[in-house]
Scaffold this motif. Structure first.
Motif, mmCIF file in Angstrom:
data_model
loop_
_atom_site.group_PDB
_atom_site.id
_atom_site.type_symbol
_atom_site.label_atom_id
_atom_site.label_comp_id
_atom_site.label_asym_id
_atom_site.label_seq_id
_atom_site.Cartn_x
_atom_site.Cartn_y
_atom_site.Cartn_z
ATOM 1 N N ASP A 10 0.848 -1.193 0.000
ATOM 2 C CA ASP A 10 0.000 0.000 0.000
ATOM 3 C C ASP A 10 0.884 1.243 0.000
ATOM 4 N N GLU A 11 1.684 1.384 1.022
ATOM 5 C CA GLU A 11 2.652 2.493 1.081
ATOM 6 C C GLU A 11 3.741 2.106 2.064
ATOM 7 N N ALA A 12 4.973 2.314 1.659
ATOM 8 C CA ALA A 12 6.101 1.949 2.520
ATOM 9 C C ALA A 12 7.285 2.836 2.190
ATOM 10 N N VAL A 22 19.182 -6.093 4.253
ATOM 11 C CA VAL A 22 18.525 -7.325 3.848
ATOM 12 C C VAL A 22 17.015 -7.139 3.951
ATOM 13 N N VAL A 23 16.285 -7.739 2.997
ATOM 14 C CA VAL A 23 14.825 -7.670 2.975
ATOM 15 C C VAL A 23 14.299 -9.102 3.060
ATOM 16 N N THR A 24 13.474 -9.372 4.074
ATOM 17 C CA THR A 24 12.908 -10.708 4.242
ATOM 18 C C THR A 24 11.404 -10.600 4.406
ATOM 19 N N GLY A 25 10.762 -11.747 4.502
ATOM 20 C CA GLY A 25 9.308 -11.787 4.679
ATOM 21 C C GLY A 25 8.771 -13.125 4.220
ATOM 22 N N GLU A 26 7.541 -13.398 4.623
ATOM 23 C CA GLU A 26 6.899 -14.641 4.231
ATOM 24 C C GLU A 26 6.735 -14.693 2.708
ATOM 25 N N THR A 27 6.670 -15.897 2.163
ATOM 26 C CA THR A 27 6.410 -16.052 0.737
ATOM 27 C C THR A 27 5.080 -15.410 0.383
ATOM 28 N N LYS A 31 7.951 -9.048 -0.844
ATOM 29 C CA LYS A 31 9.330 -8.535 -0.763
ATOM 30 C C LYS A 31 9.949 -8.339 -2.150
ATOM 31 N N THR A 32 9.443 -9.114 -3.140
ATOM 32 C CA THR A 32 9.944 -8.923 -4.507
ATOM 33 C C THR A 32 9.552 -7.555 -5.051
ATOM 34 N N MET A 33 8.503 -6.960 -4.475
ATOM 35 C CA MET A 33 8.099 -5.628 -4.926
ATOM 36 C C MET A 33 9.180 -4.581 -4.629
ATOM 37 N N VAL A 34 10.019 -4.853 -3.636
ATOM 38 C CA VAL A 34 11.140 -3.934 -3.366
ATOM 39 C C VAL A 34 12.079 -3.913 -4.562
ATOM 40 N N VAL A 35 12.384 -5.119 -5.070
ATOM 41 C CA VAL A 35 13.250 -5.199 -6.256
ATOM 42 C C VAL A 35 12.535 -4.627 -7.477
ATOM 43 N N THR A 36 11.229 -4.880 -7.580
ATOM 44 C CA THR A 36 10.456 -4.309 -8.686
ATOM 45 C C THR A 36 10.518 -2.785 -8.649
ATOM 46 N N ASP A 524 5.743 -7.182 5.747
ATOM 47 C CA ASP A 524 4.637 -7.839 6.459
ATOM 48 C C ASP A 524 3.376 -7.752 5.619
ATOM 49 N N LYS A 525 2.633 -8.843 5.555
ATOM 50 C CA LYS A 525 1.357 -8.839 4.850
ATOM 51 C C LYS A 525 0.251 -9.093 5.859
ATOM 52 N N GLY A 526 -0.789 -8.303 5.744
ATOM 53 C CA GLY A 526 -1.921 -8.474 6.649
ATOM 54 C C GLY A 526 -3.220 -8.112 5.962
ATOM 55 N N THR A 527 -4.319 -8.433 6.615
ATOM 56 C CA THR A 527 -5.635 -8.132 6.066
ATOM 57 C C THR A 527 -6.358 -7.184 7.005
ATOM 58 N N HIS A 528 -6.816 -6.050 6.442
ATOM 59 C CA HIS A 528 -7.523 -5.045 7.234
ATOM 60 C C HIS A 528 -8.797 -4.679 6.496
ATOM 61 N N GLY A 529 -9.933 -4.943 7.126
ATOM 62 C CA GLY A 529 -11.209 -4.633 6.491
ATOM 63 C C GLY A 529 -11.433 -5.409 5.208
ATOM 64 N N GLY A 530 -10.912 -6.618 5.152
ATOM 65 C CA GLY A 530 -11.090 -7.449 3.965
ATOM 66 C C GLY A 530 -10.124 -7.130 2.847
ATOM 67 N N VAL A 531 -9.192 -6.180 3.072
ATOM 68 C CA VAL A 531 -8.227 -5.784 2.041
ATOM 69 C C VAL A 531 -6.840 -6.238 2.469
ATOM 70 N N THR A 532 -6.141 -6.965 1.598
ATOM 71 C CA THR A 532 -4.790 -7.435 1.889
ATOM 72 C C THR A 532 -3.789 -6.367 1.477
ATOM 73 N N ARG A 533 -2.906 -6.042 2.428
ATOM 74 C CA ARG A 533 -1.872 -5.045 2.112
ATOM 75 C C ARG A 533 -0.601 -5.417 2.848
ATOM 76 N N SER A 534 0.505 -4.932 2.300
ATOM 77 C CA SER A 534 1.812 -5.172 2.914
ATOM 78 C C SER A 534 2.486 -3.843 3.179
ATOM 79 N N ASP A 535 3.330 -3.842 4.217
ATOM 80 C CA ASP A 535 4.169 -2.676 4.456
ATOM 81 C C ASP A 535 5.575 -3.165 4.793
ATOM 82 N N VAL A 536 6.499 -2.224 4.833
ATOM 83 C CA VAL A 536 7.904 -2.550 5.101
ATOM 84 C C VAL A 536 8.329 -1.815 6.357
#
Length: 591
Positions: A10-12, A22-27, A31-36, A524-536
């Motif tokens: 969403d925004e990071a 180093v950038v890590t996180g669950e599959t 985290k690939t979006m950082v490289v993108t 981190d990926k989480g669900t808030h109000g039915g919307v999945t979003r990740s932040d760093v």
């Protein structure tokens, strides 16, 4: 770097360490979006599918520091970009859902190509696709050239320059030889045309003059009658007939009458009559000359008509009039001078081709020698790296051999008695070989290595090349796939050492690698109000232990897992501390 509405992010905002981040996180966390994002900042292709669902555009913004006096600063200045007061430069890339993409550097809108050129001076991204690309022979040759630097680049530049000239002469000789008959026919036609025009020898405007002459000759009787009558009217009859006094006689009579008059007004008119007499005398003389020159000879008319026929013969072939024919002759002479199809001209081209081929072959030999020397050095350096990656029994060989020309190859070049293919990058074929253990047969690396070994070989190459990498920031996207155990620790150790001279950013799933980082970011990926979003976010020491324990075996909630993670961190911190005490402090890096 700030990322907004890119994939699941969403925004990071990412604060990247000058050393090892180093950038890590669950599959699937993103985290690939950082490289993108880094790819987009590097001028990479912007895909509308990367825009977060429900948003109109994705935005990636990066701040590059310490650019003063660098090639990147010159690129930015040429693009009209303005750095901030502290000398840093902000780059911005947006990708809309309709596929449109925009780039800004230093507050100035620029083509995406400018952003790409700028990033070439600043960022090098190495990912699994780069590993696969390194398996191609052409890429392996490029690796040697990159490792060798000026030792190959200078010779390769000379080779390409001479090759370009050799190809031009070869093509010209082939074209002239192929078209020799055609050009000879054209030259013969031009020569015949010039000979025909020379034989006629036309003068500029001659055709117009002949039309006037022919008209006069054809109408000579009528013209003579008119001219004679006019002459009689002016000068009178030549036999003195008093009944035909002519204008001059009448004017003379008028002059005599006025000259004897007593009235001064009448006498004043006499000079004007004298002027009229002079004018008529001139006209009479011209009429006499015209009559004397008027030729009624039929033979003369025949000659004029014959000359007109000669001129018409060439105007029908070459131009509409004589002046056009003369212009064609000038152009034909110029064209003929350039149609040199003689044996001497072809011989000169053939000799030039032979000389260039000999020069090119000599340079090709030097290029092969430079590559072979660089290949030996690169193979030794990569083999040394493999020793620390749990492949101590393995070694790398890099074969540099000539590429034979196939039958009918238009780019065949004789090099030392061998017919080789002279491509744009030389006459060499390069192949990366792996010797699995002492006494083993060297095999192409993609055949002789398992998946994990291939990753280690490719990483060893990347690490060796990175030491000669001119850009300050290196990005590694899961190049440690298929690796684990002690080899994973060695990968982390090498990346940390690399971070002493470069800014290193690594996306990894290995705790052994992440433990050596100077800064640890987690997606981190989480669900808030039915919307999945990740932040760093940046991990502190406590959270870092938890994340490393999760990465080890999903043991973040156990004391054993945390103890293992703390042990890894202690190992990495101890080694980095020893490096600092070795008297080689980490230099200030540009990012």
């Amino acid at each position: 770097m700030r990322i907004q509405d890119l994939g699941v992010i969403d925004e990071a905002t990412l604060e990247l360490h000058p050393g090892f981040t180093v950038v890590t996180g669950e599959t699937g966390a993103g985290k690939t979006m950082v490289v993108t994002g880094l790819h987009l900042l590097s001028g990479g292709r912007g895909e509308a599918s990367r825009v977060r669902s429900g948003k109109s555009k994705a935005v990636v913004e990066g701040r590059f520091e310490n650019l003063t006096g660098t090639p990147a600063a010159a690129v930015a200045t040429d693009a009209g970009a303005e750095p901030d007061e502290d000398g840093s430069l902000i780059a911005l890339r947006t990708v809309a859902t309709d596929g449109r993409s925009r780039a800004h550097v230093g507050g100035r809108s620029v083509p995406v190509g400018v952003l790409s050129y700028l990033a070439e001076q600043l960022i090098a991204v190495h990912g699994q696709n780069d590993q696969l690309r390194l398996l191609r022979p052409a890429e392996q040759r490029a690796v040697i050239d990159r490792f060798a630097g000026d030792a190959v680049a200078d010779v390769l530049g000379r080779y390409r320059s001479v090759r370009e000239e050799w190809l031009a002469v070869t093509n010209e000789l082939a074209d002239r030889t192929r078209r020799a008959k055609e050009l000879a026919r054209e030259a013969e036609m031009l020569r015949l045309g010039l000979e025909e025009i020379t034989a006629v020898d036309p003068r500029p405007g001659e055709d117009v003059e002949l039309v006037d002459q022919a008209r006069r000759l054809a109408d000579a009787d009528q013209l003579r009658e008119a001219a004679t009558g006019a002459s009689y009217a002016v000068a009178g009859s030549p036999d003195g007939d008093p009944d035909i006094p002519g204008a001059l006689g009448l004017i003379g009579e008028a002059q005599r009458r006025l000259a004897g008059a007593d009235d001064p007004r009448l006498r004043d008119l006499e000079p004007r009559l004298a002027e009229a007499a002079v004018l008529l005398t001139d006209v009479g003389a011209e009429l006499t000359a015209y009559l004397d020159g008027l030729d009624a000879d039929p033979a003369a008319l025949e000659r004029v008509l014959a000359r007109q026929a000669e001129l018409k013969a060439i105007t029908r072939k070459y131009a509409a009039d004589v002046d056009g024919v003369l212009a064609w002759a000038r152009d034909a002479a110029d064209r003929l001078s350039g149609l040199d199809t003689s044996e001497e001209a072809l011989g000169e081209l053939a000799a030039r081709k032979t000389a260039l081929a000999a020069e090119l072959a000599e340079i090709a030999v030097a290029l092969t020698a430079a590559r072979a020397e660089a290949a030996d050095e690169l193979a030794k350096a990569v083999t040394d790296e493999l020793g620390g990656l749990a492949m101590g029994q393995s070694s790398i060989q890099i074969s540099v051999r000539p590429k034979p020309a196939e039958a009918g190859d238009a780019l065949a070049l004789d090099v030392g008695g061998q017919s080789l293919h002279a491509g744009p990058d030389g006459v060499d074929e390069v192949e990366l070989l792996l010797v699995a253990h002492d006494g083993a047969q060297p095999l192409p690396v993609h055949k002789g290595a398992s998946g994990g070994e291939l990753s280690r070989v490719m990483l060893a190459i990347e690490v060796v090349l990175a030491h000669s990498e001119p850009v300050p920031t290196l990005v590694f996207d899961e190049v440690d796939a298929g690796v684990g155990g002690r080899a994973a620790v060695e990968i982390g150790r090498r990346l940390a050492r690399l971070a002493r001279t470069h800014q290193v950013i690594v996306v990894t799933h290995l705790a052994q690698v992440a433990a050596f980082a100077d800064r640890h970011l987690i997606v981190d990926k989480g669900t808030h109000g039915g919307v999945t979003r990740s932040d760093v976010r940046t991990l502190d020491e406590t959270d870092r232990v938890v994340e490393l324990a999760r990465m080890l075996a999903g043991m973040e909630s156990t004391e054993t897992g945390r103890a293992h993670a703390e042990e890894l961190l202690a190992l990495a911190d101890g080694e980095k501390h020893d490096w600092e005490l070795s008297g080689r402090p980490r230099p200030k890096r540009k990012r």
